[in-house]
Every structure is written in C-alpha cells, then in structure tokens.
Design a protein around this motif. Structure first.
Motif, PDB file in Angstrom:
ATOM      1  N   SER A  77       0.832  -1.054  -0.186  1.00 17.47           N
ATOM      2  CA  SER A  77      -0.098   0.290  -0.021  1.00 17.47           C
ATOM      3  C   SER A  77       1.277   0.911  -0.010  1.00 17.47           C
ATOM      4  N   ASP A  78       1.930   1.516   0.599  1.00 17.54           N
ATOM      5  CA  ASP A  78       3.003   2.366   0.611  1.00 17.54           C
ATOM      6  C   ASP A  78       3.402   2.704  -0.933  1.00 17.54           C
ATOM      7  N   LYS A  79       4.151   1.316  -1.065  1.00 15.73           N
ATOM      8  CA  LYS A  79       4.356   1.516  -2.075  1.00 15.73           C
ATOM      9  C   LYS A  79       3.423   2.217  -3.429  1.00 15.73           C
ATOM     10  N   GLU A  81       1.004   4.517  -2.607  1.00 13.29           N
ATOM     11  CA  GLU A  81       0.504   5.460  -3.047  1.00 13.29           C
ATOM     12  C   GLU A  81       1.447   6.763  -3.333  1.00 13.29           C
ATOM     13  N   ASP A  82       2.464   6.125  -3.095  1.00 14.81           N
ATOM     14  CA  ASP A  82       3.800   6.118  -3.733  1.00 14.81           C
ATOM     15  C   ASP A  82       3.826   6.837  -5.709  1.00 14.81           C
ATOM     16  N   ARG A 272      -3.052  -4.276  -4.742  1.00 14.87           N
ATOM     17  CA  ARG A 272      -2.819  -4.373  -3.289  1.00 14.87           C
ATOM     18  C   ARG A 272      -1.578  -5.340  -2.611  1.00 14.87           C
TER      19      ARG A 272
END
Length: 793
Positions: A77-79, A81-82, A272
């Motif tokens: 999820s972090d990747k 979003e980036d 994700r």
C-alpha cells in the motif's frame, strides 16, 4: 641381427571395422553417455547438501517467520501510494496529499465505463466486474472496444457476461475519431487505473477504499464467464461469488462467535493484496536463495580444487588447462541431485516446524516448496535422459546378442588350448549358413502368421523388419566377422539345404547352428528414432509385433526346423528336446530360489513314497523324476545315472554314487537340482564379466550344448570335463578380480568409487549365477559318467 619388437597404437576410427556396425564401440560410447547423465555425488556432497538444507531451514524459521498477507499488503500500500503521487505530479498535480493526487487523476483521466457503475454492482464491486478496470491485456482490449462500440463489458451480480450501453453522461469520454479513440482507450485508461489503485479520492489514505483487482484476480474473473469455468465451485461458493468475496475482503476476514464478520479483520485481495503476496514471497525467497548459493558454491569450489590437483596447476597461466565444464555448478546431474537433497531437507524442516507449532499454512515457505518441486523435476529429467540412452544401449545389446561375430570365435579360442575349437566354433561359411537359417525361420513365421483381423498388415510389417534386418546383416557382415571385404550371401531354401549337405551336417557345428536358430527371436528394434521432444529413442516401428497374438511363434520355429531337414540329420523331436532343455536351464538359473523350494517339495514326496515301499520302487521313482535329463542313456545305465544324480554325484568326486542315490531317496536327504552348468569363455577378471542377465543367457545356451550335444548325442565326457574345468577357472579368475576391485574401491573417491562399486556388484551377480550353474553341471556330468560306465560293462 638384433630382433626388435615394434609396438604402435592405431586410432579406433582407423580399425578395419565399420563404425556403423561396430557394436562394441557403440555400446561403449553409450555407456559414456549414461555415465555423463548419471549423478556422481559422493558422501561429502550429500552431507553438505543436507547441512545446507538444515541451516537455511532454521534461518527461515527464526528470521523469516510466518507468511503475513496483512504485513505484505501494508508494505505494498505504501508503494502504491507513492506511485500514485508520482504519477499525479507527472501530470501537473502540485499537492503532496494522496487524496488530492487521486482527485487530480480522476478528473484528468475519466473513462466511459465509470458511468455503468450501477450495472456492475455498485462502488464495491464494479472495479472487479467491469473488465475495463482490469490491468490486463483483456482490460485494454475491452477499453478500446468501449471506445468503438459505445458499450461497456463485464459481468452481472450472478457472474454472467454483461454488455450494456454507455450512458449519455459518459459519452463525452469517448473519442470523436480513430486516433482519439485509441488515445482515450490506452493512455487515459492507464492513468485512470492509476487513480483507482489506492481507492477513490474520498477514501484514499483513510480507509484504503476499493482499489482495482490485480492481474491474477482479473484473469480469474475474465475466465469465470466462460462456460467451462462458470459453474465451477470453490468450497461452499460458486466461482463468481468466491472471487467477489476475495476482492472485497470478506473471504479472508475473521468471524465472531455469532458468525458475523469482524470489521477490522477485513483483508481485501486487490492489486495491493497481490503485491503484498509478492512482497511476502520475496521475503521467503531469501533463505531459499541462500540454500542455492551454499550448494552451488561448494560444488564450484570443490570441483575447482579437484581440477587444479588433477591438472597439476602450479601457476595462473596453467589454469587454462582446466576443463570448466567440470566445474560450473549448473547443467549436470550431480548438482541437480545435490539441490534436490538440499531443497528437500529445507522443505522437510520448514513443514515440520509448521506442524509442530500448529501454524500450518501461514508458517510454510511456499517459495521453498516451489523450488523443491523444480529440483525434483530437474533430477527426474536427468534420470529420464539416462533411461532413454539405456533403452538405446539395450537395443544394441539385443542386436549384438543376435549377431554371431568374430569376437565370439575368439572367446571360444580362449577357453583353453586343450579344447577342440570345432566344438564351439563356426567357420565363415557356417556362420553365413546360420544367418540364412535365421532368415528362413523368420520368413516361415511370416508365412504362417494367422491373425483374424489385419493379418495382411501384420505380415507386411514383419516382412519389412526382415528386409531391414537382412540389409543390416549384409552391410555389417565384414565388421561382424572382422574379415575385410567379406560378403554375406543369401540363399533360397533349396540352395541352403545343398550348402548344409556339403558342410557335413553330421558334425557338431550343425546342431549348434540349429540351437542358435531355434533361440533366435526377431522383430527387435534395429534403428534409432527421434520422439516429439527431439530425444533419441529405440524405434517403436515394430512394437506392435511384441504380443502373443501376432508376435513371433516359437512353436512355428520348432515345427519348421523339425520338418525342413532330413531325418538322417537328427531324429524327430530333437528340436523339441533342445527347447525343453533350454527352458529348464533358464528357469533354474533365473529363478534359483523358486526352483530350490519346488525341488524340496518334490523330494519330500519321493521320500515318503520310498519309505512306504521299503525302497523297492526307488529306481523307478528316480527315473520318473529326472530320467528325461538323460536322453542318451537307457535301461540300467539310465537308472544308475538317475540314482547318482539324486544322490549328489559319483564316488570318485566326493558324492555318494549310485548307492548313495538310493539311500538319499529312502532317507529323504536328497535335494533335487536340475540342469547342467557351463562357463562363459574368455572371462579374465571381474572387469570382463557380462553382467548377471547376459551370464545367465549365455550360460544357458552353452549348458544346452554340453548336455544335449556333447553328452547325450556324442557321449564326449572328456570335452565336457574340459568345459567344466575351464568354467571353474573362470569363476576363480572373477573372484580374484573381485579382490582387486574391492582394494581399488577402498582407496578410490568420487566418481571412480561409484563406478567400481557398480563393477563389483555386476561381477558378484555374475559369479553367483556361475556358481549355481557349476554345481548343477558337475552333478549332471558325474551322473552321466556313472550311467555310461555301467552301459559299457
């Protein structure tokens, strides 16, 4: 003048023989191929492989730990979003906020199928059910179709394929001309999917929102509309419902005691989620890669050191003398076997921990299981390659077995200077006659083949084999007999009879030729073919002829040989006698244990009968039991031979003689043994042994020759004794060779040790069969001699 002996070597390729028909060379080369395709791992290789598997298995348990989709999805999820933020900035967004980035992309890159959200089940499911929201080739195709057809494509809530019109409010997002349609259907489609990856603008960065399905889930959804998959069930749900629950997260969620879903445990398997699985698998891959590196590294370092030692490398410049193919840790059966062991141990440790800790599926290293499966596949692949070469080798060995060559004559010559070469040898012309006889035997089988359905095609196939065999024998004849320009002539039946008549058919050679022709079995593979995978394999062209219905008939052979020659050559029933004797000795040598048990049972019955009659009928019982073995004796001589046979041999050689036979029957001490043994000539040391199977086949043939031809026909005890003495000598030579091989094995290492072990096993099996034959041979010869002496008084 000083006599000087000059010795020189001739390259194998310059020998007189034609390499296409040099069966020994072909088999030798195939042995080399089998060796290359067989693993050469030794004890140290296996120990390191096991140790590496254990070490990396512990690393997986203590460091990698459990498989956690939640943990992997959080990282993914972090990747995502980036990535969404970067895509938004690339298209002009000035804000660093995720929600703003998503809102910017949604506004800049709308697609027409968003207007059909209600048709595809609403906001929670339309990304899965609308094919234009799939990040796959199929999704791209349907996006373009929407641009050209003004329709959206997907599935309804029941999983059925659905085609709906794009509503008027979404038609402005369809291009006016072909270039614009392609631009909207590709570039706009891609950036719209980017905007949906992290959820909508109102949910992105907060609740996570509804993302788009990953490639795997998208493909599964696309396939689910096909008739073959549509009615498939997964667990308690149909495939369509299962995929929907997996996408919205309710399938993997936990439930409370009332069966209701615990909201915080909902785990969506969208893009994700799929990336989270990939993240966790990459984490699991680390100890698997470490295991691979340890094994391959050890293999490389050890083999490099061995090459340095064997090539006596003393400087960097001499390293070029090394054969790097022997060092590289890939593309050979040894490293494949080592990796199978290492990955197998790793997987065993991993699964063992999962069972002990009762964490089961979440504690298993799936990458390790996959690598173990691949390792098994590679190991089995090498084994299958070796098996194919072994099949080809077996084909050539079969051809060699059915081909009389000059080497066979040399073996007979080496039996001993005191033996008559005419007894077991054939002249060039007699060899030619033997091949002609085998040809006529096969031709007769073809002509007498009677098959209810397809008989003509069966006979045609047999005829094709015979023509191929005849051509092969003609081309290879000079090589077989080792005589330059030797030609093989083929005769008609009448011409062959005339040739045999001119070669004194009353001689030993003719009956030996009869035996060879009787045992000849055609329709074996003669050539190599390539299968669908490009592998060489023995031809299966004639495989349909290897069955009882349309295959080769031994009965036809025996009848033909009995009828074709005049009765002056041999008495009627002679071929049947040879066949019966051969079957008996083959059974004895090939099924020793079974024969011994049967013999004990028969002897027990004879003992009871003899005791009940006070031994009065012992001679009659003896003759009835083993009398058929002594076709050359009759009357009192036959009785004496049978009694001596059951008693264990003549007195002169340590047996109990005729009287001993009678007592043994009455007392029940005799152990029935059938057949006669003879040696395979030319065996000098264990290295020259043919192997257990060939030893049995060749010994059986010679045993029949000695029993039926030299003893029953010719009463030639002197020659039979010479054969026996040489046979014993051969056994002694093999056992001496075994001692030498075992000493070499004790100090050998690696590949040499494995090869020597195989030779020792082969020699032990062969000498075991020879010892059984020796005992039976001694018993028969001594019994025959006892009967013969009595008949001459």
């Amino acid at each position: 003048m000083e006599n000087r002996l000059e010795i020189s070597t001739i390259p194998y390729g310059q020998c007189m023989s034609d390499t296409d028909f040099d069966l020994d060379r072909i088999i030798y080369d195939l042995d080399g191929q089998i060796d290359l395709l067989s693993g050469q791992a030794d004890t140290l290789d296996y120990l390191i492989s096991v140790a590496s598997g254990i070490l990396c298995g512990m690393l997986d348990i203590l460091w990698v730990g459990e498989f956690s989709l939640e943990h992997g999805r959080a990282i993914a999820s972090d990747k995502i979003e980036d990535f969404v933020k970067k895509a938004a900035k690339l298209t002009g967004c000035e804000s660093d906020d995720l929600g703003s980035a998503v809102k910017h992309l949604e506004k800049l890159f709308p697609i027409p199928s968003d207007g059909n959200t209600p048709d595809f089940g609403g906001g929670l499911q339309h990304h899965l059910r609308d094919f234009a929201h799939h990040p796959t080739i199929v999704g791209l195709i349907f996006s373009l179709l929407t641009q050209f057809t003004y329709k959206s494509y997907g599935t309804d809530t029941a999983g059925m394929f659905l085609v709906v019109d794009v509503p008027e409010k979404s038609r402005p997002f369809i291009g006016d001309d072909t270039p614009t349609k392609i631009l909207y259907g590709t570039l706009t489609w891609f950036f719209h999917l980017v905007s949906d990856m992290a959820g909508s603008s109102s949910t992105a960065g907060k609740t996570g929102g509804t993302g788009i399905p990953g490639p795997i889930l998208s493909l599964a959804k696309e396939l689910s509309v096909l008739p073959f998959f549509r009615d498939m069930e997964v667990g308690e749900h149909g495939l369509s419902v299962f995929l929907s629950k997996l996408f919205n997260g309710t399938l993997l969620a936990e439930h409370d005691e009332n069966g209701k879903i615990i909201k915080d445990t909902v785990l969506k398997f969208d893009l994700r989620g799929e990336l989270g699985v990939a993240t966790e698998l990459s984490r699991q891959a680390l100890p698997v890669i470490a295991n691979e590196c340890i094994v391959r590294g050890f293999y490389f370092i050890r083999r490099f050191a061995m090459e340095l030692k064997e090539n006596h490398v003393r400087s960097l410049s001499e390293i070029r003398n090394i054969d790097w193919n022997n060092i590289k840790p890939a593309g050979n059966p040894t490293i494949a076997r080592m990796l199978t062991v290492a990955t197998g141990v790793f997987t065993t440790v991993d699964i063992g921990d999962a069972i002990i800790s009762q964490k089961y599926w979440i504690s298993i290293n799936y990458v390790g299981i996959g690598r173990f499966a691949v390792a098994i596949g590679e190991d089995v692949s090498w084994g299958l390659k070796a098996r194919k070469v072994k099949e080809i080798k077996a084909m050539y060995e079969n051809i060699r077995q059915n081909t009389f060559r000059q080497e066979d004559q040399r073996i007979y010559e080496r039996i001993g200077s005191g033996m008559c070469s005419e007894k077991l040898g054939l002249t060039l012309e007699q060899t030619e006659l033997l091949y002609n006889l085998e040809y006529l035997v096969t031709l007769n089988d073809i002509q007498t083949t009677k098959v209810p359905i397809g008989g003509e095609s069966v006979r045609g196939l047999k005829r094709q084999w015979l023509d191929e065999w005849q051509q092969s024998m003609t081309n290879g004849f000079a090589s077989f007999v080792q005589i330059p320009d030797a030609a093989l002539h083929w005769y008609s039946e009448q011409e062959l009879l005339a040739k045999i008549e001119a070669n004194f058919p009353s001689g030993t050679w003719f009956r030996l030729a009869l035996l060879e022709a009787m045992l000849f079995e055609p329709y074996y593979p003669l050539t190599i073919e390539t299968d669908k995978k490009g592998n060489a394999t023995p031809s299966k062209k004639y495989s349909s002829l290897h069955n009882p219905i349309c295959g080769f008939s031994k009965g036809n052979v025996d009848h033909y040989l009995d009828e074709i020659f005049p009765e002056t050559y041999y008495a009627k029933g002679y071929i049947k006698r040879l066949r019966k004797c051969h079957s008996k000795v083959i059974r004895e040598l090939n099924e020793v244990l079974k024969t011994a048990l049967t013999s004990l049972a028969i002897t027990a019955a004879v003992t009871i009968a003899a005791i009940a009659t006070a031994g009065a009928f012992a001679p009659s019982i003896a003759v009835a039991l083993v009398g058929s073995n002594f076709a050359g004796l009759s009357g009192a001589a036959l009785t004496s031979a049978c009694l001596a046979y059951l008693g264990g041999g003549a007195i002169a050689v340590g047996g109990m003689g005729m009287a001993g036979g009678t007592i043994a029957i009455v007392g029940g001490g005799a152990i029935l043994g059938l057949g006669v043994g003879a040696g395979v000539g030319g065996v000098v040391g264990a290295a020259g042994v043919l192997g257990k199977k060939n030893t049995i086949l060749q010994s059986a043939k010679l045993m029949v020759s000695v029993r039926e031809i030299f003893l029953n026909d010719e009463h030639d005890l002197a020659y039979s004794n010479t054969v026996y003495e040489q046979y014993v000598q051969n056994i002694m030579e093999i056992e001496k060779g075994l001692v030498e091989l075992r000493l070499q094995h004790d100090i050998a290492k690696g590949r040499d040790k494995k090869l020597l072990k195989a030779k020792i096993k082969e020699a032990e099996d062969s000498v075991e069969a020879m010892k059984i034959a020796r005992k039976s041979m001694l018993k028969f010869q001594n019994s025959f001699e006892t009967g013969l002496e009595l008949s001459q008084k």
